[in-house]
Write a protein that holds these residues in place. Structure first.
Motif, PDB file in Angstrom:
ATOM      1  N   ILE A 150     -23.846  22.981 -10.530  1.00  0.00           N
ATOM      2  CA  ILE A 150     -22.689  22.821  -9.657  1.00  0.00           C
ATOM      3  C   ILE A 150     -22.693  23.837  -8.516  1.00  0.00           C
ATOM      4  O   ILE A 150     -22.363  23.506  -7.373  1.00  0.00           O
ATOM      5  CB  ILE A 150     -21.381  22.907 -10.467  1.00  0.00           C
ATOM      6  N   VAL A 151     -23.079  25.089  -8.824  1.00  0.00           N
ATOM      7  CA  VAL A 151     -23.124  26.116  -7.778  1.00  0.00           C
ATOM      8  C   VAL A 151     -24.179  25.768  -6.738  1.00  0.00           C
ATOM      9  O   VAL A 151     -23.955  25.895  -5.531  1.00  0.00           O
ATOM     10  CB  VAL A 151     -23.407  27.501  -8.399  1.00  0.00           C
ATOM     11  N   GLN A 152     -25.336  25.301  -7.212  1.00  0.00           N
ATOM     12  CA  GLN A 152     -26.412  24.914  -6.305  1.00  0.00           C
ATOM     13  C   GLN A 152     -25.969  23.768  -5.396  1.00  0.00           C
ATOM     14  O   GLN A 152     -26.275  23.755  -4.196  1.00  0.00           O
ATOM     15  CB  GLN A 152     -27.636  24.494  -7.118  1.00  0.00           C
ATOM     16  N   VAL A 153     -25.250  22.804  -5.964  1.00  0.00           N
ATOM     17  CA  VAL A 153     -24.790  21.648  -5.183  1.00  0.00           C
ATOM     18  C   VAL A 153     -23.816  22.090  -4.093  1.00  0.00           C
ATOM     19  O   VAL A 153     -23.908  21.671  -2.941  1.00  0.00           O
ATOM     20  CB  VAL A 153     -24.130  20.599  -6.100  1.00  0.00           C
ATOM     21  N   ILE A 154     -22.867  22.958  -4.453  1.00  0.00           N
ATOM     22  CA  ILE A 154     -21.858  23.398  -3.499  1.00  0.00           C
ATOM     23  C   ILE A 154     -22.483  24.259  -2.400  1.00  0.00           C
ATOM     24  O   ILE A 154     -22.150  24.115  -1.217  1.00  0.00           O
ATOM     25  CB  ILE A 154     -20.738  24.178  -4.219  1.00  0.00           C
ATOM     26  N   ARG A 155     -23.404  25.139  -2.783  1.00  0.00           N
ATOM     27  CA  ARG A 155     -24.037  26.006  -1.793  1.00  0.00           C
ATOM     28  C   ARG A 155     -24.917  25.221  -0.821  1.00  0.00           C
ATOM     29  O   ARG A 155     -24.899  25.468   0.389  1.00  0.00           O
ATOM     30  CB  ARG A 155     -24.880  27.074  -2.500  1.00  0.00           C
ATOM     31  N   SER A 156     -25.668  24.273  -1.359  1.00  0.00           N
ATOM     32  CA  SER A 156     -26.590  23.514  -0.512  1.00  0.00           C
ATOM     33  C   SER A 156     -25.925  22.300   0.129  1.00  0.00           C
ATOM     34  O   SER A 156     -26.518  21.675   1.023  1.00  0.00           O
ATOM     35  CB  SER A 156     -27.794  23.052  -1.337  1.00  0.00           C
ATOM     36  N   ARG A 157     -24.708  21.965  -0.361  1.00  0.00           N
ATOM     37  CA  ARG A 157     -24.005  20.768   0.116  1.00  0.00           C
ATOM     38  C   ARG A 157     -24.899  19.534  -0.029  1.00  0.00           C
ATOM     39  O   ARG A 157     -24.950  18.665   0.837  1.00  0.00           O
ATOM     40  CB  ARG A 157     -23.545  20.941   1.565  1.00  0.00           C
ATOM     41  N   ASN A 158     -25.600  19.493  -1.163  1.00  0.00           N
ATOM     42  CA  ASN A 158     -26.580  18.444  -1.429  1.00  0.00           C
ATOM     43  C   ASN A 158     -26.559  18.140  -2.928  1.00  0.00           C
ATOM     44  O   ASN A 158     -26.740  19.040  -3.750  1.00  0.00           O
ATOM     45  CB  ASN A 158     -27.964  18.923  -0.978  1.00  0.00           C
ATOM     46  N   SER A 159     -26.324  16.887  -3.288  1.00  0.00           N
ATOM     47  CA  SER A 159     -26.189  16.511  -4.703  1.00  0.00           C
ATOM     48  C   SER A 159     -27.461  15.897  -5.275  1.00  0.00           C
ATOM     49  O   SER A 159     -27.405  15.166  -6.267  1.00  0.00           O
ATOM     50  CB  SER A 159     -25.035  15.512  -4.865  1.00  0.00           C
ATOM     51  N   ASN A 160     -28.621  16.186  -4.678  1.00  0.00           N
ATOM     52  CA  ASN A 160     -29.873  15.621  -5.177  1.00  0.00           C
ATOM     53  C   ASN A 160     -30.157  16.000  -6.625  1.00  0.00           C
ATOM     54  O   ASN A 160     -30.831  15.259  -7.343  1.00  0.00           O
ATOM     55  CB  ASN A 160     -31.047  16.076  -4.303  1.00  0.00           C
ATOM     56  N   SER A 161     -29.696  17.174  -7.070  1.00  0.00           N
ATOM     57  CA  SER A 161     -29.985  17.645  -8.419  1.00  0.00           C
ATOM     58  C   SER A 161     -29.113  16.982  -9.477  1.00  0.00           C
ATOM     59  O   SER A 161     -29.313  17.198 -10.672  1.00  0.00           O
ATOM     60  CB  SER A 161     -29.816  19.170  -8.489  1.00  0.00           C
ATOM     61  N   ILE A 162     -28.117  16.172  -9.058  1.00  0.00           N
ATOM     62  CA  ILE A 162     -27.273  15.444 -10.009  1.00  0.00           C
ATOM     63  C   ILE A 162     -27.734  13.997 -10.044  1.00  0.00           C
ATOM     64  O   ILE A 162     -27.814  13.339  -9.008  1.00  0.00           O
ATOM     65  CB  ILE A 162     -25.783  15.505  -9.607  1.00  0.00           C
ATOM     66  N   LEU A 206     -18.597  15.268  -7.124  1.00  0.00           N
ATOM     67  CA  LEU A 206     -19.527  16.075  -6.334  1.00  0.00           C
ATOM     68  C   LEU A 206     -20.533  15.191  -5.591  1.00  0.00           C
ATOM     69  O   LEU A 206     -20.911  15.488  -4.454  1.00  0.00           O
ATOM     70  CB  LEU A 206     -20.270  17.063  -7.237  1.00  0.00           C
ATOM     71  N   CYS A 207     -20.945  14.106  -6.253  1.00  0.00           N
ATOM     72  CA  CYS A 207     -21.897  13.192  -5.608  1.00  0.00           C
ATOM     73  C   CYS A 207     -21.263  12.471  -4.425  1.00  0.00           C
ATOM     74  O   CYS A 207     -21.955  12.103  -3.468  1.00  0.00           O
ATOM     75  CB  CYS A 207     -22.414  12.178  -6.625  1.00  0.00           C
ATOM     76  N   VAL A 208     -19.946  12.261  -4.493  1.00  0.00           N
ATOM     77  CA  VAL A 208     -19.241  11.607  -3.383  1.00  0.00           C
ATOM     78  C   VAL A 208     -19.002  12.604  -2.251  1.00  0.00           C
ATOM     79  O   VAL A 208     -19.184  12.290  -1.071  1.00  0.00           O
ATOM     80  CB  VAL A 208     -17.902  11.019  -3.866  1.00  0.00           C
TER      81      VAL A 208
END
Length: 250
Positions: A150-162, A206-208
């Protein structure tokens, strides 16, 4: 028996079992492609190891509770997660491999010891309680495992890891098992799935909010992820790109 009892007590677990199989099998294609390409990319493999333990404990709970719905629903999932876990472990970086190995090495002897206790020491009700609490803990860990990104997604503003398909399946699956849990009055079913439903909503949100970032295949660089860091292999035919990379290193 009322129509409500039939739907919640019989239809819901059948649909839930089918959907659980789809949920656990949803990363199989992505894992197969990762194996074919020799790299995981943004795929997070740790939830696969948690899912493997999760399905194993629910199979055991199905035995202890004499609930064939739980038993049958998790056998295909166990097989699918065994494949994704073994395959992704070989492609993961060292840190993730250690996390997955620790998860499995700690869980395996505990499950075996609990199996022995269930067979020769405890009564039927005691075995059901023991496996029920264990399944609750592992299920909550499973549904929350993708939150590690979740931290990685928010920092990168990219949900590829989900992996969105798996999150959607998680959401629908938890709703069905919540309904079945209330139908049979089993808190070991509706409590962890209620928490899992909240986790699934967070991940889908987060994906949205943070859409996936597509990789531009026309770029001269090839990217590969090593231990969480992106390295660039610049082709000799692109001296300008090589010069830019050299300047960036300093």
């Amino acid at each position: 028996m009322s129509a409500k009892d039939i739907i919640m007590g019989q239809v819901f677990p059948i649909i839930g079992g089918v959907l659980a199989t789809v949920m656990y099998a949803s990363p199989v294609k992505a894992t197969y492609m990762a194996r074919k390409n020799g790299a995981l990319g943004d795929l997070n493999p740790f939830p696969f190891a948690v899912a493997l333990v999760c399905t194993a404990t629910w199979v055991a709970y199905g035995f202890a509770a004499r609930d064939y719905n739980m038993f049958l629903a998790n056998i295909p999932g166990f097989t699918a997660t065994l494949y994704t876990t073994v395959t992704s472990h070989a492609l993961a970086n060292r840190k993730t491999q250690n996390m997955m190995m620790t998860m499995l090495l700690v869980s395996a002897p505990i499950i075996l010891v609990m199996g022995v206790l269930s067979a020769w020491v405890t009564t039927g009700n005691q075995a059901q309680l023991m496996w029920g609490f264990t399944c609750n803990a592992v299920t909550i860990a499973y549904y929350g495992a993708p939150l590690s990104t979740i931290v990685q997604v928010i920092r990168s503003r990219n949900s590829n890891s989900i992996y969105l398909p798996m999150c959607i399946c998680n959401l629908i699956n938890t709703l069905l098992w919540i309904g079945y849990g209330f139908a049979v009055l089993d808190p070991f079913l509706y409590v962890p799935n209620g928490i899992g439903c909240v986790f699934a909503i967070v991940l889908c949100s987060l994906c949205v909010i943070y859409r996936k970032v597509a990789v531009d295949q026309s770029l001269p660089e090839k990217t590969r992820r090593v231990s969480g860091q992106v390295e660039l292999d610049v082709n000799d035919h692109h001296p300008k790109a090589a010069a830019n990379l050299k300047d960036a290193d300093y």
